[in-house]
Design a protein around this motif. Structure first.
Motif, PDB file in Angstrom:
ATOM      1  N   ASN A 163       4.571 -54.254  15.854  1.00 12.32           N
ATOM      2  CA  ASN A 163       4.001 -53.123  15.114  1.00 12.32           C
ATOM      3  C   ASN A 163       2.637 -52.669  15.634  1.00 12.32           C
ATOM      4  O   ASN A 163       1.712 -52.441  14.861  1.00 12.32           O
ATOM      5  N   ASP A 212      -4.277 -51.721  15.603  1.00 13.45           N
ATOM      6  CA  ASP A 212      -3.735 -52.547  14.531  1.00 13.45           C
ATOM      7  C   ASP A 212      -2.395 -53.078  15.013  1.00 13.45           C
ATOM      8  O   ASP A 212      -1.669 -52.408  15.753  1.00 13.45           O
ATOM      9  N   THR A 256       0.749 -56.471  13.943  1.00 19.36           N
ATOM     10  CA  THR A 256       1.134 -57.598  13.098  1.00 19.36           C
ATOM     11  C   THR A 256       1.240 -58.819  13.983  1.00 19.36           C
ATOM     12  O   THR A 256       1.885 -58.771  15.036  1.00 19.36           O
ATOM     13  N   ASN A 270      -1.536 -58.793   9.036  1.00 19.80           N
ATOM     14  CA  ASN A 270      -2.045 -57.513   9.522  1.00 19.80           C
ATOM     15  C   ASN A 270      -3.328 -57.802  10.282  1.00 19.80           C
ATOM     16  O   ASN A 270      -4.256 -58.397   9.744  1.00 19.80           O
ATOM     17  N   GLU A 327      -6.387 -56.564  13.176  1.00 21.00           N
ATOM     18  CA  GLU A 327      -7.109 -55.536  13.918  1.00 21.00           C
ATOM     19  C   GLU A 327      -7.676 -56.193  15.166  1.00 21.00           C
ATOM     20  O   GLU A 327      -8.298 -57.257  15.093  1.00 21.00           O
ATOM     21  N   SER A 347      -8.161 -60.750  10.932  1.00 19.49           N
ATOM     22  CA  SER A 347      -6.974 -60.829  10.078  1.00 19.49           C
ATOM     23  C   SER A 347      -7.192 -62.002   9.146  1.00 19.49           C
ATOM     24  O   SER A 347      -8.327 -62.361   8.867  1.00 19.49           O
TER      25      SER A 347
END
Length: 149
Positions: free
Chosen positions: A36, A51, A53, A62, A64, A82
């Motif tokens: 993602n 960003d 996953t 999630n 960054e 995260s």
């Protein structure tokens, strides 16, 4: 702070390897736990902010990533934010008409008790993850190089 590091030699020029990994979407292709990839922004230093996953033990975090160092054909450093914060570093060196890539991850497992329980698992998991990512990178670039010949 926990640290894991792996290296691999790839039969591709350093420029090719760096360029491939300079595209954040390619990290998801070679790193099984990264999915993602989205919201990619180019930074003034030449790096990227994105960003994604990151999945560990079936739990998606999630995450960054912000590329704080972008030295073409030499080095990339990402700050990771995260549930687990840390730093990812990729180093590139020319060796015998190929490239040696060293991938290092440093991260902090939150919580004193949690870190004692989780740390041994996390270290083994991340060692395997780095090794797999580098082997996938090697396979991807060396096969692409063969198909161009």
């Amino acid at each position: 702070m926990t640290s894991v590091s792996e290296s691999i030699r790839i039969d591709s020029p350093v420029e090719t390897v760096f360029e491939y990994l300079d595209d954040p979407y390619n990290h998801a292709e070679v790193t099984p736990s990264v999915t993602n990839v989205q919201n990619v922004e180019r930074l003034n230093n030449g790096g990227k902010r994105l960003d994604c996953t990151y999945t560990m033990a079936g739990v998606g975090l999630n995450t960054e990533l912000e590329q704080t160092v972008h030295e073409p054909n030499r080095r990339m450093v990402f700050d990771m934010h995260s549930g687990i914060d840390g730093k990812l570093e990729l180093r590139f060196a020319e060796v015998n008409d190929g490239t040696e890539v060293t991938y290092t991850a440093e991260y902090e497992i939150p919580g004193r008790v949690m870190s004692k329980v989780v740390k041994p698992f996390a270290v083994k998991y991340n060692e395997r993850e780095l090794r797999t990512a580098l082997e996938n990178l090697k396979q991807r670039l060396e096969l692409e190089g063969e198909s161009e010949e």
